[in-house]
Design a protein around this motif. Structure first.
Motif, short mmCIF file in Angstrom:
data_model
loop_
_atom_site.label_atom_id
_atom_site.label_comp_id
_atom_site.label_asym_id
_atom_site.label_seq_id
_atom_site.Cartn_x
_atom_site.Cartn_y
_atom_site.Cartn_z
N PRO A 518 0.81 -1.22 0.00
CA PRO A 518 0.00 0.00 0.00
C PRO A 518 0.85 1.27 0.00
N VAL A 519 1.96 1.26 0.74
CA VAL A 519 2.84 2.44 0.76
C VAL A 519 3.50 2.64 -0.60
N GLU A 520 4.00 1.55 -1.18
CA GLU A 520 4.62 1.65 -2.51
C GLU A 520 3.63 2.17 -3.55
N LEU A 521 2.38 1.77 -3.41
CA LEU A 521 1.36 2.24 -4.34
C LEU A 521 1.18 3.74 -4.26
N GLU A 522 1.15 4.27 -3.01
CA GLU A 522 0.99 5.72 -2.84
C GLU A 522 2.26 6.48 -3.26
N VAL A 523 3.40 5.89 -3.00
CA VAL A 523 4.66 6.52 -3.45
C VAL A 523 4.68 6.59 -4.97
N SER A 524 4.28 5.49 -5.60
CA SER A 524 4.22 5.47 -7.06
C SER A 524 3.19 6.47 -7.57
N ARG A 525 2.09 6.62 -6.85
CA ARG A 525 1.05 7.58 -7.25
C ARG A 525 1.59 9.01 -7.20
N LEU A 526 2.37 9.32 -6.17
CA LEU A 526 2.96 10.66 -6.08
C LEU A 526 3.94 10.89 -7.21
N GLU A 527 4.76 9.89 -7.51
CA GLU A 527 5.72 10.03 -8.61
C GLU A 527 5.00 10.27 -9.93
N SER A 528 3.92 9.52 -10.17
CA SER A 528 3.15 9.70 -11.40
C SER A 528 2.46 11.05 -11.41
N PHE A 529 1.99 11.49 -10.24
CA PHE A 529 1.35 12.80 -10.12
C PHE A 529 2.33 13.91 -10.50
N ASN A 530 3.51 13.87 -9.94
CA ASN A 530 4.51 14.91 -10.23
C ASN A 530 4.90 14.90 -11.71
N LYS A 531 5.04 13.71 -12.27
CA LYS A 531 5.40 13.61 -13.69
C LYS A 531 4.30 14.18 -14.57
N ALA A 532 3.05 13.81 -14.28
CA ALA A 532 1.92 14.31 -15.07
C ALA A 532 1.74 15.81 -14.87
N LEU A 533 1.99 16.29 -13.65
CA LEU A 533 1.84 17.72 -13.38
C LEU A 533 2.87 18.53 -14.16
N ARG A 534 4.09 18.01 -14.26
CA ARG A 534 5.10 18.70 -15.06
C ARG A 534 4.69 18.74 -16.53
N ALA A 535 4.10 17.63 -17.01
CA ALA A 535 3.66 17.60 -18.40
C ALA A 535 2.52 18.57 -18.64
#
Length: 538
Positions: A518-535
């Motif tokens: 569950p923690v890795e899932l949320e960490v991955s979600r934040l990484e994807s969020f930051n990447k998409a936000l930059r895009a």
């Protein structure tokens, strides 16, 4: 600009809108709902506007009471619109001047503009077939709430914003704080006109324009084109018309406007989220969590039981036969913990380990909290809270899950050792040898008792063979028993180490399922969020 340039701009907008929608989906549950609702509104507006006429550029004229906004609108539009404007039923309704009728109807329906007037081309303005819609809107400082609502709605819908200011109120905080500053990202589709410059002495026109430019720079609109004009005498009107014409012919206003909306929405998301990248889950952190949960789940107690059980079973199998039977009265440590399964279903089996008390629960909570803190280190506030919540989500299930994991782990504590059989055979041979010596001496004693001839007993190094047999058998049995204890101790430690490894693997699997994943899932979600936000922000 060519249609190719407009198509490229639209393609870039496609990618940014997709990224913004991904950001919104990823942020669900982490960021405030009002921020996400604002993003959804931007996406819905973009979808609606892009489904309508792409050949028309919608230009809205915004201004305060007395700014001469409608007069400038008429001057820019031409006599036909000016004549129609006189017959407007109410000043609270937007008025549309339309060049290029085809495709404008649905667009104006979406804008909720009923007063529509089709105009002929003014020389040098919209005479190349480019679709254009000019909107004369109510005053944004009107005392009527309905008028202000119309202005606020149109600010979010039109492709190009023309702000009409006058020399007396060009620095008014209402227009700058409520409208211009919040739209700083929309500089590419914003035009500011200082109207009524005919009321200023000629030598003051430039200083006033420079002063207005400085205020706009503080609003974040330093690159916006500022034009001085007078609708009354006609000065600067051609410049306004030319600026609008340039925007319309480039055919990028729609995409630029929507792109500016995406930029603004992305900025709000970035502000709500905060900056930062999480440290993530490391192998060391997972190992530390598994170690702490192992202690809390009584793994050391089980390992100790495995060691003692093996040593006890070794004594039963290899001890001196004369005394080994006493070991049968000692209970098996694993059986007492309900861990020696005899064909029972591992899934349904429960251990008899001590239930998790306050100290064990505190240790479990501390281990989970420490793991979550390490994984969320560096993450922005809202995401740090989400990661910690994910780690705590399975906390209540941990005690039972850990007990089941230990119960289902194959300890292999009852597996027979190869050396047991060899020692057991030699032990019984030694005992039989000693018993044979006793029997021999017994026969000799009986013969002597009945005064019968007693045969000569052979000697070994001066010792009677029966005596040697008794002493040798007993001594060998005792030596083997002692040696077996040393061997059993070493083998028990090895078997305990193997059991510890398997138990920790089972505990780590539980930790992975209920905490780490569950923690890795949320960490991955934040990484994807930051990447998409930059895009989306680009």
């Amino acid at each position: 600009m060519s249609r190719h340039g407009a198509a490229a701009e639209a393609s870039r907008l496609d990618r940014r809108l997709e990224a913004l929608n991904e950001v919104r989906e990823l942020a669900a549950g982490a960021l405030p709902e009002d921020v996400l609702d604002g993003v959804l509104l931007v996406l819905e507006r973009a979808a609606s506007r892009r489904s309508l006429s792409a050949d028309h550029t919608v230009v809205g004229f915004f201004g305060a009471t007395g700014s001469g906004k409608s007069s400038l609108f008429n001057a820019v539009s031409g006599a036909d619109i000016a004549t129609a404007a006189v017959r407007r039923p109410t000043t609270s309704e937007p008025l549309a001047g339309i060049w290029g009728a085809e495709g404008s109807g649905e667009l104006l329906d979406w804008l909720e503009v009923r007063n529509r007037h089709h105009a002929t081309a003014v020389p040098g303005f919209a005479d190349d077939g480019t679709g254009l819609i000019l909107l004369d809107l109510p005053d944004f400082d009107s005392t009527r709430a309905a008028n202000r609502e119309i202005v606020e709605r149109m600010v979010g819908l039109v492709d190009v914003l023309v702000w009409v200011l006058d020399p007396q109120k060009y620095a008014d905080a209402a227009v700058h704080n409520d409208f211009l500053a919040p739209l700083a990202s929309h500089g590419a589709v914003t035009l500011v006109v200082l109207n009524q410059i005919d009321r200023l002495p000629a030598q003051e026109v430039r200083p006033v324009l420079e002063s207005l430019g400085g205020i706009l720079a503080r609003d974040g609109l330093g690159k916006v084109q500022v034009i001085g004009a007078s609708a009354l005498v006609g000065s600067g009107v051609d410049n306004v018309r030319a600026a609008i014409r340039q925007v319309a012919t480039q055919r990028q206003a729609q995409s630029q406007r929507l792109g500016a909306d995406v930029t603004r929405a992305s900025a709000r998301l970035a502000e709500a989220s905060g900056a930062g990248e999480t440290a993530g889950v490391t192998a060391a952190a997972k190992a530390r969590l598994a170690e702490e949960l192992s202690v809390a789940a009584n793994v050391p107690l089980v390992v100790d039981a495995v060691v003692r059980s093996y040593r006890l079973e070794s004594t039963r199998r290899t001890g001196w036969p004369v005394t080994r039977w006493l070991v049968r009265f000692r209970p098996d440590p694993l059986r007492r913990l309900n861990l020696r399964r005899e064909g029972a279903s591992a899934e349904l089996n429960r251990t008899s380990l001590p239930s998790a008390g306050a100290p064990e629960r505190a240790r479990t909570d501390a281990a989970v909290r420490e793991f979550a803190d390490a994984a969320s280190d560096g993450a922005p506030g809202p995401w740090r809270a989400v990661i910690r919540a994910a780690a705590r989500e399975g906390r209540e299930q941990l005690p039972d899950a850990l007990d089941q994991a230990i119960a289902s782990t194959e300890l292999k504590a009852g597996r027979k050792a190869w050396w047991w059989r060899a020692f057991n055979i030699v032990q019984w041979l030694a005992l039989l040898t000693a018993l044979g010596g006793f029997a021999w001496l017994g026969v000799l004693a009986a013969l002597g008792y009945f005064q019968l001839p007693v045969p000569q007993v052979p000697l070994v190094a001066g010792w009677p063979v029966p005596t040697v047999m008794i002493a040798g058998g007993a001594l060998l049995g005792i030596v083997l028993a002692v040696l077996a204890k040393f061997i059993a101790a070493a083998a028990a430690r090895a078997r305990g180490a193997a059991a510890r490894k398997r138990l920790k693997a089972s505990v780590a699997a539980v930790a992975a399922k209920l905490v780490v994943e569950p923690v890795e899932l949320e960490v991955s979600r934040l990484e994807s969020f930051n990447k998409a936000l930059r895009a989306a922000s680009r």
